[in-house]
Scaffold this motif. Structure first.
Motif, PDB file in Angstrom:
ATOM      1  N   ASP A 149      -4.220   8.689   5.712  1.00 51.72           N
ATOM      2  CA  ASP A 149      -3.467   7.796   4.949  1.00 51.72           C
ATOM      3  C   ASP A 149      -3.036   6.553   5.653  1.00 51.72           C
ATOM      4  N   HIS A 150      -2.443   7.010   6.928  1.00 52.10           N
ATOM      5  CA  HIS A 150      -1.716   5.814   7.853  1.00 52.10           C
ATOM      6  C   HIS A 150      -2.765   4.887   8.316  1.00 52.10           C
ATOM      7  N   ILE A 151      -4.055   5.662   8.647  1.00 51.98           N
ATOM      8  CA  ILE A 151      -4.936   4.640   9.110  1.00 51.98           C
ATOM      9  C   ILE A 151      -5.699   3.888   8.058  1.00 51.98           C
ATOM     10  N   ALA A 152      -5.662   4.536   7.020  1.00 53.10           N
ATOM     11  CA  ALA A 152      -6.295   3.547   6.028  1.00 53.10           C
ATOM     12  C   ALA A 152      -5.535   2.287   5.459  1.00 53.10           C
ATOM     13  N   GLU A 153      -4.079   2.838   5.773  1.00 58.33           N
ATOM     14  CA  GLU A 153      -3.154   1.684   5.360  1.00 58.33           C
ATOM     15  C   GLU A 153      -3.243   0.623   6.381  1.00 58.33           C
ATOM     16  N   ASP A 159       1.332   5.886  -5.345  1.00 55.36           N
ATOM     17  CA  ASP A 159       1.544   6.629  -6.431  1.00 55.36           C
ATOM     18  C   ASP A 159       2.680   7.860  -6.027  1.00 55.36           C
ATOM     19  N   GLY A 160       3.266   7.863  -4.801  1.00 55.22           N
ATOM     20  CA  GLY A 160       4.274   8.715  -4.714  1.00 55.22           C
ATOM     21  C   GLY A 160       4.046   9.868  -4.009  1.00 55.22           C
ATOM     22  N   ARG A 161       2.615   9.981  -3.635  1.00 60.78           N
ATOM     23  CA  ARG A 161       2.101  11.336  -2.768  1.00 60.78           C
ATOM     24  C   ARG A 161       2.524  11.019  -1.285  1.00 60.78           C
ATOM     25  N   LEU A 162       2.948  11.876  -0.733  1.00 52.71           N
ATOM     26  CA  LEU A 162       3.376  11.997   0.624  1.00 52.71           C
ATOM     27  C   LEU A 162       2.057  11.617   1.524  1.00 52.71           C
ATOM     28  N   MET A 163       2.228  10.583   2.567  1.00 54.01           N
ATOM     29  CA  MET A 163       1.208  10.287   3.302  1.00 54.01           C
ATOM     30  C   MET A 163       0.485  11.181   4.402  1.00 54.01           C
ATOM     31  N   LYS A 164      -0.631  11.539   4.407  1.00 50.26           N
ATOM     32  CA  LYS A 164      -1.310  12.036   5.457  1.00 50.26           C
ATOM     33  C   LYS A 164      -1.573  11.205   6.804  1.00 50.26           C
ATOM     34  N   PRO A 165      -1.953  11.659   7.892  1.00 51.66           N
ATOM     35  CA  PRO A 165      -2.360  11.027   8.879  1.00 51.66           C
ATOM     36  C   PRO A 165      -3.543   9.835   8.778  1.00 51.66           C
ATOM     37  N   PHE A 197       0.567  -1.224   0.213  1.00 54.14           N
ATOM     38  CA  PHE A 197       0.059   0.053   0.245  1.00 54.14           C
ATOM     39  C   PHE A 197       0.626   1.289   0.219  1.00 54.14           C
ATOM     40  N   SER A 198       2.099   1.042   0.156  1.00 54.93           N
ATOM     41  CA  SER A 198       2.922   2.553   0.147  1.00 54.93           C
ATOM     42  C   SER A 198       4.328   2.336   0.186  1.00 54.93           C
ATOM     43  N   PHE A 199       5.201   3.295   0.048  1.00 56.97           N
ATOM     44  CA  PHE A 199       6.930   3.266   0.105  1.00 56.97           C
ATOM     45  C   PHE A 199       7.292   3.983   1.304  1.00 56.97           C
ATOM     46  N   LYS A 200       8.408   3.196   1.845  1.00 58.47           N
ATOM     47  CA  LYS A 200       8.910   4.128   2.913  1.00 58.47           C
ATOM     48  C   LYS A 200      10.409   4.261   2.752  1.00 58.47           C
ATOM     49  N   LEU A 201      10.868   5.445   2.616  1.00 56.70           N
ATOM     50  CA  LEU A 201      12.188   5.828   2.315  1.00 56.70           C
ATOM     51  C   LEU A 201      12.835   6.081   3.628  1.00 56.70           C
ATOM     52  N   THR A 202      14.131   5.867   3.939  1.00 61.30           N
ATOM     53  CA  THR A 202      14.641   6.113   5.284  1.00 61.30           C
ATOM     54  C   THR A 202      16.197   6.284   4.764  1.00 61.30           C
TER      55      THR A 202
END
Length: 202
Positions: free
Chosen positions: A112-116, A104-110, A81-86
């Motif tokens: 979005d974290h709940i939906a994920e 799709d590369g959009r920054l996650m909002k709070p 569902f997402s990408f994480k860059l560290t």
């Protein structure tokens, strides 16, 4: 009182304004690259927006320009569902910067974290797994930006969809400067990825 200008010397023809002449475009590329190699990455960022030609030369010059020592390693993790860059500092485990994005590369909002989180729970309960997705251009740019500007020696790609798109991006990422360690793994296991790594970097 009137002055007689008949005996005055003729006015010299005004020379063309030298500022109207594009001297920069007359220089050979090797000369421009040599000048750019002495600039800092932040200066190259400004120059890259001048024109397409300068942008291309800036990308070539980045490999010779000094990079910031702030970050030493970069890790990209791809989930359903997402990408994480560290990005981590050298020798400091807890000092890091993490960027979470959508598929799709959009920054996650709070939200979005709940939906994920809810999507992961549904997946654990037997929901259908989303199809594998190629790395979008926005993620490629997100990875390429720190590689150009920081002295990255360790690059980790975890759970990545291995396809032609990733192959092309990987060649670009590893072509900036020499890496000390490159680790690539996919959903089928790290061994398969290491076996194909030589083909990507050829």
């Amino acid at each position: 009182l009137q002055m007689d200008n008949s005996m005055s010397p003729p006015l010299k023809k005004r020379k063309e304004d030298s500022s109207d002449t594009d001297v920069f475009s007359l220089l050979p590329d090797d000369c421009i690259l040599s000048v750019f190699s002495f600039l800092k990455q932040i200066d190259l960022d400004v120059l890259s927006s001048v024109s397409q030609k300068v942008h291309s030369l800036v990308n070539q010059a980045r490999s010779k320009s000094s990079r910031s020592q702030l970050f030493h390693s970069l890790r990209l993790y791809q989930s359903c569902f997402s990408f994480k860059l560290t990005m981590r500092r050298h020798g400091v485990k807890l000092d890091m910067v993490t960027i979470d994005t959508m598929r799709d590369g959009r920054l996650m909002k709070p939200s979005d974290h709940i939906a994920e989180h809810r999507s992961v729970e549904a997946l654990m309960l037997g929901a259908e797994r989303p199809p594998d997705q190629s790395i979008p251009l926005a993620i490629h740019r997100l990875v390429f930006f720190p590689i150009q500007r920081f002295d990255i020696h360790k690059l980790e790609m975890i759970n990545i969809t291995l396809d032609d798109t990733f192959t092309e991006y990987c060649k670009i990422w590893t072509g900036v400067h020499q890496l000390e360690k490159l680790m690539i793994s996919d959903a089928h296991g790290e061994t398969e990825a290491i076996g194909r790594r030589s083909q990507w970097l050829a």
